[in-house]
Design a protein around this motif. Structure first.
Motif, short mmCIF file in Angstrom:
data_model
loop_
_atom_site.label_atom_id
_atom_site.label_comp_id
_atom_site.label_asym_id
_atom_site.label_seq_id
_atom_site.Cartn_x
_atom_site.Cartn_y
_atom_site.Cartn_z
N SER A 1 0.83 -1.20 0.00
CA SER A 1 0.00 0.00 0.00
C SER A 1 0.86 1.26 0.00
CB SER A 1 -0.92 0.00 1.23
OG SER A 1 -1.65 1.20 1.32
N ALA A 2 1.95 1.23 0.77
CA ALA A 2 2.82 2.40 0.89
C ALA A 2 3.59 2.70 -0.38
CB ALA A 2 3.79 2.21 2.05
N THR A 3 3.80 1.68 -1.22
CA THR A 3 4.55 1.85 -2.47
C THR A 3 3.63 1.83 -3.69
OG1 THR A 3 4.94 -0.54 -2.61
CG2 THR A 3 6.62 0.79 -1.50
N ASP A 4 2.32 1.95 -3.46
CA ASP A 4 1.32 1.87 -4.53
C ASP A 4 1.53 0.58 -5.33
OD1 ASP A 4 -0.85 2.53 -6.05
OD2 ASP A 4 0.19 4.00 -7.29
N ASN A 5 1.60 -0.52 -4.56
CA ASN A 5 1.79 -1.86 -5.12
C ASN A 5 3.06 -1.95 -5.97
OD1 ASN A 5 0.95 -4.53 -5.22
ND2 ASN A 5 -0.12 -4.24 -7.17
N PHE A 6 4.15 -1.36 -5.44
CA PHE A 6 5.46 -1.41 -6.08
C PHE A 6 5.40 -0.86 -7.51
CE2 PHE A 6 5.20 -4.92 -3.00
CZ PHE A 6 6.23 -4.55 -2.14
N SER A 7 4.78 0.29 -7.64
CA SER A 7 4.63 0.93 -8.95
C SER A 7 5.97 1.42 -9.47
CB SER A 7 3.67 2.11 -8.87
OG SER A 7 2.37 1.67 -8.51
N ASP A 8 6.10 1.47 -10.78
CA ASP A 8 7.34 1.91 -11.41
C ASP A 8 7.70 3.34 -11.01
OD1 ASP A 8 7.76 -0.49 -12.65
OD2 ASP A 8 6.93 0.12 -14.58
N TYR A 9 6.70 4.20 -10.85
CA TYR A 9 7.02 5.59 -10.53
C TYR A 9 7.52 5.75 -9.09
CZ TYR A 9 2.63 6.27 -7.89
OH TYR A 9 1.62 6.21 -6.97
#
Length: 392
Positions: free
Chosen positions: A70-78
């Motif tokens: 959640s804290a990494t937006d599901n390990f998003s590239d950005y």
């Protein structure tokens, strides 16, 4: 996030769930689970087997994977900050607004499980303003992750080797502060921490910068703790580190010591002053690397020509000259000729007379190639750690 202390206080065992695929990959899968369990328990209890009766209550929080996702937006590239031999690194923000960086172990990582555990058991015991702080870890499902304090300016190499970003480090006092900060952090590892630690992979990309450009040494996956009270060196058949930063005796014979870290630090000094990488350095008049170029300028009485042009008139010539001399003392070929980090800190912070440096080790690319052990397996780029396996 869960505090593992409550499990021990309640007398409960702690079990870590791992995927079947991971257990099938290696025969010691159950042993790995047990190791994680035991090591985390030791960290929580502040296990000081080599420190007599001294004990501290060291806690290493366990983060839930859903919290990190959640804290990494599901390990998003950005949200991705970069990637190294361990795997990708992401930026995250907890519900309370705290920022952090998370290293996510890649399943194909060459560094893998041993380095993951090594970093947990090493850095969790360290507290110094020039070392990156670990906030916790996540070992859940198929994931193994390390959570650190967030460093706003990322790594040193993003600035000193980039002409555009380098403008943010275009005054000498900032660069000198970085050199001195790294020196103090390394001195703590070698002498002032509870355990003597050899980093073995000190390089520009493993020095992180906070929002005020203060340096913190990071990435302890390859570090070695020396257990004997007076022990200062060791030997290994598995040479790990980064090509271009490794000391001659380590690259050729697997002999690592506090002095092999000093060699790497010397290269860092020369890189910070010049804004050039040691490996891949090019000069139209010779085939030397950065060490050789600095050595040639020193012998010819022109050492200040090493200075990065971005620094301009901000330089204190005597301070820069002293720093170059300290750097060359650190990269001398024989480890016994190199100063200790305690001496380095004194030399950088005072006007005491310095010894004249002797010929450095690996001052040309050709010499460096000749000193490398036979490579049985290698995973390498300029900024990724390598493993060199000696022949049996």
């Amino acid at each position: 996030m869960a505090d593992i202390k409550k499990f021990a206080d309640d007398g409960q065992d702690l079990y870590i769930r791992m995927s079947a695929s991971e257990l099938e990959e290696e025969d010691d899968g159950k042993a790995k689970t047990r190791i994680i369990k035991d090591q985390l328990k030791d960290i929580r209890e502040g296990n000081q087997k080599n420190e007599g009766s001294q004990k501290e209550d060291l806690e290493l929080p366990l983060f839930n994977i859903s919290t990190i996702a959640s804290a990494t937006d599901n390990f998003s590239d950005y949200m991705k900050l970069g990637e190294g031999g361990f795997g990708p690194v992401y930026r995250g923000t907890l519900a309370d607004g705290q920022e952090f960086a998370v290293k996510r172990l890649s399943r194909s990582s060459g560094q893998g499980f041993n380095e993951f555990m090594n970093e947990i058991t090493t850095i969790a015991k360290l507290q110094h303003r020039n070392l990156v702080k670990i906030l916790g870890c996540c070992v859940q499902e198929e994931e193994k992750m390390l959570i650190y304090e967030y460093m706003a300016n990322r790594s040193l190499d993003n600035f000193i080797f980039d002409q555009t970003r380098g403008e943010l480090l275009s005054d000498w006092p900032k660069r000198f502060n970085i050199i001195c900060g790294i020196a103090r952090g390394l001195l703590y590892l070698h002498q002032d921490s509870r355990l003597r630690i050899i980093h073995r992979d000190l390089k520009a990309s493993n020095v992180l910068l906070d929002d005020e450009m203060n340096p913190k040494i990071s990435d302890f996956g390859l570090a070695r703790m020396l257990t004997g009270g007076d022990q200062t060196q060791g030997n290994t058949k598995r040479v790990v580190g980064t090509y271009g930063y490794m000391a001659p005796e380590y690259a050729a014979d697997g002999r690592f010591s506090v002095k092999s870290d000093v060699f790497s630090f010397g290269i860092l000094i020369l890189e910070v002053i010049s804004g050039r990488r040691n490996k891949g350095f090019y000069h139209p008049d010779h085939s030397h690397n950065l060490i050789g170029h600095a050595w040639s300028l020193w012998k010819e009485g022109r050492p200040l020509e090493l200075i990065d042009t971005l620094l301009g008139s901000s330089c204190n010539p005597s301070e820069v000259l002293r720093s170059i001399q300290v750097g060359l003392l650190c990269v001398q070929h024989h480890p016994e000729d190199r100063p200790s980090m305690a001496s380095v800190v004194i030399m950088l912070g005072s006007d005491i007379a310095l010894a004249q440096p002797k010929q450095p080790g690996f001052f040309s690319e050709r010499e460096h190639e000749a000193g490398r052990p036979h490579i049985g397996n290698e995973s390498s780029t300029n900024e990724i750690s390598i493993s060199l396996l000696e022949p049996r």
